[in-house]
Design a protein around this motif. Structure first.
Motif, short mmCIF file in Angstrom:
data_model
loop_
_atom_site.label_atom_id
_atom_site.label_comp_id
_atom_site.label_asym_id
_atom_site.label_seq_id
_atom_site.Cartn_x
_atom_site.Cartn_y
_atom_site.Cartn_z
N LEU A 93 -6.96 -40.97 75.58
CA LEU A 93 -7.58 -41.09 74.26
C LEU A 93 -8.72 -40.10 74.11
CD1 LEU A 93 -7.71 -42.53 71.56
CD2 LEU A 93 -9.11 -44.29 72.64
N LEU A 94 -9.53 -39.95 75.15
CA LEU A 94 -10.64 -39.01 75.11
C LEU A 94 -10.14 -37.58 74.94
CD1 LEU A 94 -13.68 -38.53 75.29
CD2 LEU A 94 -13.41 -38.36 77.77
N THR A 95 -9.07 -37.22 75.61
CA THR A 95 -8.49 -35.88 75.48
C THR A 95 -8.07 -35.62 74.03
OG1 THR A 95 -7.70 -35.98 77.75
CG2 THR A 95 -6.69 -34.34 76.32
N THR A 96 -7.46 -36.60 73.41
CA THR A 96 -7.04 -36.47 72.02
C THR A 96 -8.24 -36.30 71.10
OG1 THR A 96 -5.09 -37.81 72.46
CG2 THR A 96 -5.74 -37.59 70.17
N LEU A 97 -9.27 -37.10 71.33
CA LEU A 97 -10.48 -37.03 70.50
C LEU A 97 -11.22 -35.71 70.70
CD1 LEU A 97 -11.80 -40.67 70.97
CD2 LEU A 97 -10.48 -39.76 69.06
N GLN A 98 -11.22 -35.22 71.93
CA GLN A 98 -11.94 -33.97 72.20
C GLN A 98 -11.26 -32.76 71.57
OE1 GLN A 98 -12.28 -34.19 76.47
NE2 GLN A 98 -14.39 -34.93 76.35
N LYS A 99 -9.95 -32.84 71.31
CA LYS A 99 -9.28 -31.74 70.61
C LYS A 99 -9.86 -31.55 69.21
CE LYS A 99 -4.83 -32.08 72.94
NZ LYS A 99 -3.41 -32.44 72.79
N VAL A 100 -10.21 -32.65 68.57
CA VAL A 100 -10.82 -32.59 67.23
C VAL A 100 -12.29 -32.22 67.35
CG1 VAL A 100 -11.37 -33.96 65.18
CG2 VAL A 100 -9.16 -34.24 66.31
N GLU A 101 -12.95 -32.74 68.36
CA GLU A 101 -14.38 -32.50 68.57
C GLU A 101 -14.65 -31.02 68.85
OE1 GLU A 101 -17.71 -34.90 71.05
OE2 GLU A 101 -16.08 -34.03 72.22
N VAL A 102 -13.78 -30.37 69.60
CA VAL A 102 -13.94 -28.95 69.95
C VAL A 102 -13.94 -28.08 68.70
CG1 VAL A 102 -12.74 -27.02 71.06
CG2 VAL A 102 -13.08 -29.13 72.30
N LYS A 103 -13.19 -28.50 67.68
CA LYS A 103 -13.13 -27.75 66.43
C LYS A 103 -14.41 -27.90 65.60
CE LYS A 103 -8.14 -28.30 66.05
NZ LYS A 103 -7.06 -28.94 65.30
N GLY A 104 -15.32 -28.76 66.06
CA GLY A 104 -16.58 -28.96 65.34
C GLY A 104 -16.54 -30.14 64.38
N HIS A 105 -15.46 -30.90 64.37
CA HIS A 105 -15.33 -32.05 63.48
C HIS A 105 -15.82 -33.31 64.20
CE1 HIS A 105 -13.12 -29.35 60.93
NE2 HIS A 105 -12.20 -29.17 61.86
N LEU A 106 -17.12 -33.41 64.38
CA LEU A 106 -17.70 -34.48 65.19
C LEU A 106 -17.54 -35.85 64.52
CD1 LEU A 106 -20.99 -32.66 66.29
CD2 LEU A 106 -18.77 -32.68 67.41
N GLU A 107 -17.81 -35.92 63.24
CA GLU A 107 -17.69 -37.21 62.54
C GLU A 107 -16.24 -37.67 62.50
OE1 GLU A 107 -18.80 -40.67 60.86
OE2 GLU A 107 -20.15 -39.15 61.68
N THR A 108 -15.31 -36.75 62.34
CA THR A 108 -13.89 -37.11 62.34
C THR A 108 -13.48 -37.69 63.69
OG1 THR A 108 -13.43 -35.36 60.75
CG2 THR A 108 -11.55 -36.22 61.97
#
Length: 180
Positions: free
Chosen positions: A109-124
């Motif tokens: 789950l963390l890996t999936t969330l970090q894919k979005v986080e790396v793009k700069g979409h922290l709130e998403t």
């Protein structure tokens, strides 16, 4: 393999020959004999294992998430909320959608969330963690899941910085703004 269980003759398939080697077939036969010696029916044990696998395959993250969204629609949530929930779910489904919900680990789950986080979409990413937590808790409540891996990820994502915006607090100045 022919065997007797509770006075009745039964047969148990150990696998087709080219697919199952003789060595593996003998191991399966020995396991079946051990089950018979312990008072269990090997055919019913095999059927139970097959049912558990079928249930795990049917209880994927996507299917339970769709059921959860249907539930919140019936509760009367706004159409905008449902649309945003479906969008967040589409971001999660790429990696987790076809996986049985019981097998999903916090690391996945963390890996999936970090894919979005790396793009700069922290709130998403934070909202995705929140939605996945609601889905996992729903699965636990309906006896199809055993835990909520998203709860263990609290604090694992980068918190977005809050940006404050100025506001007009005096009534006279609001009038000036409107007239300008």
């Amino acid at each position: 393999m022919k065997y007797r269980y509770l006075g009745k003759e039964k047969k148990l398939s150990l696998g087709r020959y080219p697919d199952v080697s003789l060595k593996v077939a003998r191991e399966r036969r020995d396991e079946a004999r051990t089950l018979i010696a312990n008072g269990a029916d090997p055919a019913s044990v095999k059927a139970e294992i097959a049912n558990e696998r079928r249930e795990a395959a049917a209880n994927t993250f996507s299917s339970i998430a769709e059921e959860y969204i249907t539930k919140i629609e019936k509760e009367g949530r706004a159409a905008v909320t449902i649309k945003k929930t479906r969008w967040l779910l589409s971001l999660l489904e790429g990696d987790l959608g076809n996986r049985p919900i019981i097998e999903i680990t916090p690391a996945e789950l963390l890996t999936t969330l970090q894919k979005v986080e790396v793009k700069g979409h922290l709130e998403t990413a934070r909202r995705m963690r929140s939605l996945s937590g609601r889905i996992f808790r729903y699965a636990v409540a309906t006896s199809r899941g055993n835990s909520d891996p998203s709860a263990l990820l609290r604090g694992a994502l980068v918190a977005p910085t809050v940006k404050h915006h100025s506001a007009i607090l005096e009534p006279a100045k609001v009038g000036e703004l409107l007239s300008d």
